[in-house]
Design an enzyme around this catalytic site. Sequence first.
Site, PDB file in Angstrom:
ATOM      1  CB  CYS A   1      -6.916  -9.152  -4.390  1.00 49.04           C
ATOM      2  SG  CYS A   1      -5.531  -8.012  -4.481  1.00 49.04           S
TER       3      CYS A   1
ATOM      4  CD  GLU B   1      -7.270  -1.877  -1.284  1.00 48.97           C
ATOM      5  OE1 GLU B   1      -7.459  -2.603  -2.280  1.00 48.97           O
ATOM      6  OE2 GLU B   1      -7.067  -0.657  -1.375  1.00 48.97           O
TER       7      GLU B   1
END
Length: 459
Positions: free
Chosen positions: A266, A232
């Site tokens: 993110c 990720e």
Amino acid sequence: MTERVSHEWLEVINPATGEVFARCPAAGRVELDRAVAAARDAFPAWRARSFEDRRSAIRRMAQVLRDHQAELAELLTLEQGKPLTQSRDEIMRAATQSEGMAQISIEPEVLLDDAARHIELSYFPLGVVGIITPWNAPINLAAGPLTSALYTGNTAILKPSPYTPLTTLKLGELLREVFPPGVLAVLAGGDELGEWMTGHPGVDKISFTGSVATGKKVMASAAGTLKRVTLELGGNDAAIVLDDVDPAAIAPKLFAASFVNSGQVCMAIKRIYAHERIYDALCEALAAQARKARIGSGLDPESELGPIQNQEQYRRVLGILEDTRRSGARILAGGEPPPGPGYFFPPTIVADIDEHSRLVQEEQFGPIVPVLKFRDVEDALRRANDTRYGLSGSVWSGDIERAASIAARLEVGTAWVNQHRATSATVPFGGAKESGIGRQYSVLGLKSYMEPRVISVLK
Ligand code: NAD
């Protein structure tokens, strides 16, 4: 309990003051080997338990998070910097996401059943999962992989970032009463501990959340033992704002999705593409939001934005600000970081910026966001997709169908309409392109912590 042999320590800095406020032990190779051996020993019994049994353990973990929410949130704010309300949300979110994932059932699938054969697909756990997390949301980003690993019958070793080890260590301590010995170990340590985990022959999978550059190293190192990986990684999310929106109405939503946790998310909005018809009004509405946002220590209940988490990141964002100034872009709000102490940086809105500047091309991961003008939607889509990142993106419009058809052409893992940053336990999340490999959450995420096995019976 065996004595630890590493004599290394991590010093933990409060980013609101720039001062060391705690230190904690850093695990060495010996501690890692012991944790891996214990995790391997605990694996057969944990794997043999039923899903129902492991589901109740995950529920107890969620309850521990809830019961200790205040204490964990305060520690998280001290080491990470985000305002207390956001820390509390993070702890609560970790609890609800974990419970939500443990509601999902993983059933064998019959692929064929005819006169000659019965073919079934089922899944078995991989073994020991190494979980490596970043400093921006240590508990929330641990909860997804941790639940996935443990609920599906694996054992786990969790390593937080050296910048933010404390809340994760505290959680590990609290979870000793939930999981049997060896099922979960939390080891704090530097980047080298992460490297040792990814190369360790006793670790079967790595779940990594962090930067693209480190993700590539993780994948290369994991290749040595063909470990499974879920990566990720970073993002450079674009929000495309069409000509039919009310700028004043959507500015607060765009602002929140860009500046939550001071942009250190993110899937924060990192580029805003606004149609020329609403461009000036939207820029002004965003600048107004930025001017009124209160920044300060996360422990102060008045603060809406905390500091940048660490000095290295603070300097990076300063470098991007300087590059932005040099490029001749207009800084509409912010842009003047206060003198120390602490790594404070005001929310900064930038207009009329060159597409090739660092602020547009790189993942800024801080409180500075460019607003870029477009005339033609095709051009906006081309620019939004013109990047090696592909985490998520969004399209904003009064016409939902039109927005959805544009969103469907974003090269990302998640495309939102009239929202950004909405995730849930049953919806897969992850990146396209260099923003990652694999998905967390949902049945798709859970199955990536298991190996598919076909059983084919000739009747
Ligand atoms: P980072 O890559 O520097 O570090 C992440 C973790 O990896 C830390 O625990 C670190 O100690 C460890 N590490 C460092 N070098 C290693 C190596 N060679 N092998 C194994 N582990 C190693 O990332 P960061 O600066 O802590 O976090 C910010 C980044 O994380 C941003 O790019 C952000 O977008 C990304 N991120 C992605 C997601 C997502 O879900 N896609 C979520 C949050 C953050």
